[in-house]
Design a protein around this motif. Structure first.
Motif, short mmCIF file in Angstrom:
data_model
loop_
_atom_site.label_atom_id
_atom_site.label_comp_id
_atom_site.label_asym_id
_atom_site.label_seq_id
_atom_site.Cartn_x
_atom_site.Cartn_y
_atom_site.Cartn_z
N HIS A 251 0.82 -1.16 0.10
CA HIS A 251 0.12 -0.09 0.03
C HIS A 251 0.93 1.17 -0.05
CE1 HIS A 251 -2.51 3.32 1.90
NE2 HIS A 251 -3.32 2.52 1.15
N ASP A 252 1.68 1.42 0.99
CA ASP A 252 2.42 2.64 1.12
C ASP A 252 3.43 2.69 0.37
OD1 ASP A 252 1.25 4.49 3.48
OD2 ASP A 252 1.17 2.26 4.10
N ILE A 253 4.32 1.63 -0.01
CA ILE A 253 5.57 1.75 -0.90
C ILE A 253 5.14 1.56 -2.56
CG2 ILE A 253 7.78 0.74 -1.36
CD1 ILE A 253 8.19 0.26 1.65
N PHE A 254 4.53 0.42 -2.62
CA PHE A 254 4.14 0.03 -3.95
C PHE A 254 3.26 1.06 -4.81
CE2 PHE A 254 1.67 -2.80 -7.03
CZ PHE A 254 2.61 -2.57 -8.14
N ILE A 255 1.97 1.31 -4.02
CA ILE A 255 0.87 1.84 -4.70
C ILE A 255 1.20 3.28 -4.62
CG2 ILE A 255 -1.57 2.41 -4.29
CD1 ILE A 255 -2.03 -0.45 -3.72
N HIS A 256 1.35 3.94 -3.31
CA HIS A 256 1.27 5.23 -3.12
C HIS A 256 2.63 5.96 -3.16
CE1 HIS A 256 -3.08 6.07 -1.94
NE2 HIS A 256 -2.80 5.00 -1.53
N GLN A 257 3.77 5.03 -3.29
CA GLN A 257 5.16 5.56 -3.39
C GLN A 257 5.69 6.55 -2.48
OE1 GLN A 257 7.31 4.53 -6.42
NE2 GLN A 257 6.04 3.04 -6.15
N ARG A 258 5.18 6.14 -1.27
CA ARG A 258 5.82 7.02 -0.37
C ARG A 258 7.55 6.92 -0.11
NH1 ARG A 258 1.75 6.22 4.94
NH2 ARG A 258 2.55 8.42 5.63
N PHE A 259 7.90 5.78 -0.64
CA PHE A 259 9.37 5.39 -0.86
C PHE A 259 9.32 5.16 -2.34
CE2 PHE A 259 8.87 4.63 3.81
CZ PHE A 259 9.68 5.19 3.95
N LYS A 260 10.27 5.66 -3.15
CA LYS A 260 10.32 5.54 -4.45
C LYS A 260 11.11 4.12 -4.90
CE LYS A 260 8.51 9.57 -4.90
NZ LYS A 260 6.95 9.43 -5.06
N ASN B 5 3.55 -6.36 -13.62
CA ASN B 5 3.12 -7.79 -14.01
C ASN B 5 1.57 -7.69 -13.70
OD1 ASN B 5 2.42 -8.32 -11.15
ND2 ASN B 5 4.64 -8.37 -11.05
N VAL B 6 0.86 -8.90 -13.94
CA VAL B 6 -0.56 -9.01 -13.93
C VAL B 6 -1.25 -8.57 -12.57
CG1 VAL B 6 -2.55 -10.57 -14.06
CG2 VAL B 6 -0.82 -10.70 -15.93
N TYR B 7 -0.41 -9.16 -11.56
CA TYR B 7 -0.92 -8.79 -10.28
C TYR B 7 -0.88 -7.49 -9.83
CZ TYR B 7 -1.30 -8.89 -5.15
OH TYR B 7 -1.53 -8.79 -3.95
N SER B 8 0.48 -6.95 -10.02
CA SER B 8 0.54 -5.43 -9.73
C SER B 8 -0.19 -4.49 -10.24
CB SER B 8 2.10 -4.95 -10.07
OG SER B 8 2.31 -5.15 -11.37
N MET C 227 -5.90 -9.42 -1.70
CA MET C 227 -6.70 -10.09 -2.57
C MET C 227 -7.35 -9.12 -3.38
SD MET C 227 -7.41 -13.19 0.23
CE MET C 227 -8.84 -13.68 -0.91
N VAL C 228 -7.20 -9.03 -4.73
CA VAL C 228 -7.99 -8.00 -5.53
C VAL C 228 -9.09 -8.66 -6.40
CG1 VAL C 228 -7.56 -6.32 -7.34
CG2 VAL C 228 -5.64 -6.92 -5.73
N PRO C 229 -10.22 -8.06 -6.23
CA PRO C 229 -11.29 -8.59 -7.17
C PRO C 229 -10.85 -9.11 -8.71
CG PRO C 229 -11.96 -6.84 -5.79
CD PRO C 229 -10.70 -6.78 -5.80
N PHE C 230 -11.44 -10.19 -9.09
CA PHE C 230 -10.88 -10.83 -10.38
C PHE C 230 -11.28 -9.47 -11.43
CE2 PHE C 230 -12.05 -12.94 -14.37
CZ PHE C 230 -10.53 -13.63 -14.40
#
Length: 147
Positions: A94-103, A110-113, A139-142
């Motif tokens: 959430h904080d690093i990958f999605i919101h890039q609080r750290f770059k 990839n498909v999941y990301s 767990m992301v909805p299909f």
């Protein structure tokens, strides 16, 4: 030992449900005042009031460590570590990958990301606490895997 492995895995999985539940019914409910700044694009600080939820779950995790330490609950350490591990995974996603609080992880493609980012983007499409969607994290909805 296998009991502890099973309890750790079940705790980690249960925390995904707790993340969804607390996000949908608590953060977007009676504690919206702590979560609202997370839905705003401009922040006064690197920290958000929303970060208080990390502290809440850390206290719960520490509580299980203490239940184990004082020999009240034999699997308390395992549960505490499961909650902690989920917190680390949540922070990374959430904080690093999605919101890039750290770059970091900026080039993950990839498909999941892509599905995780798409689902979270749809969640943040709603500025207010009503009409939200995609409250989970790992767990992301299909439907977000399509496209």
């Amino acid at each position: 030992m296998w009991l502890h492995v099973l309890v750790f895995i079940l705790t980690f999985l249960f925390m995904e449900f707790m993340a969804w539940f607390s996000h949908k019914y608590i953060m977007h409910g009676f504690l919206w005042s702590l979560h609202a700044d997370h839905h705003k694009k401009d922040h006064d600080s690197w920290f958000e009031r929303n970060d208080a939820f990390f502290i809440i779950y850390a206290v719960i995790s520490i509580g299980f460590f203490l239940l184990w330490q004082y020999q009240i609950l034999e699997i308390g350490l395992t549960i505490g570590i499961g909650i902690f591990a989920y917190g680390v995974a949540y922070f990374i996603v959430h904080d690093i990958f999605i919101h890039q609080r750290f770059k970091l992880f900026k080039n993950a493609n990839n498909v999941y990301s892509r599905a995780v980012r798409r689902g979270h983007k749809m969640h943040h499409k709603h500025i207010g606490k009503e009409n939200g969607e995609c409250f989970g994290m790992l767990m992301v909805p299909f439907k977000y895997f399509k496209k």
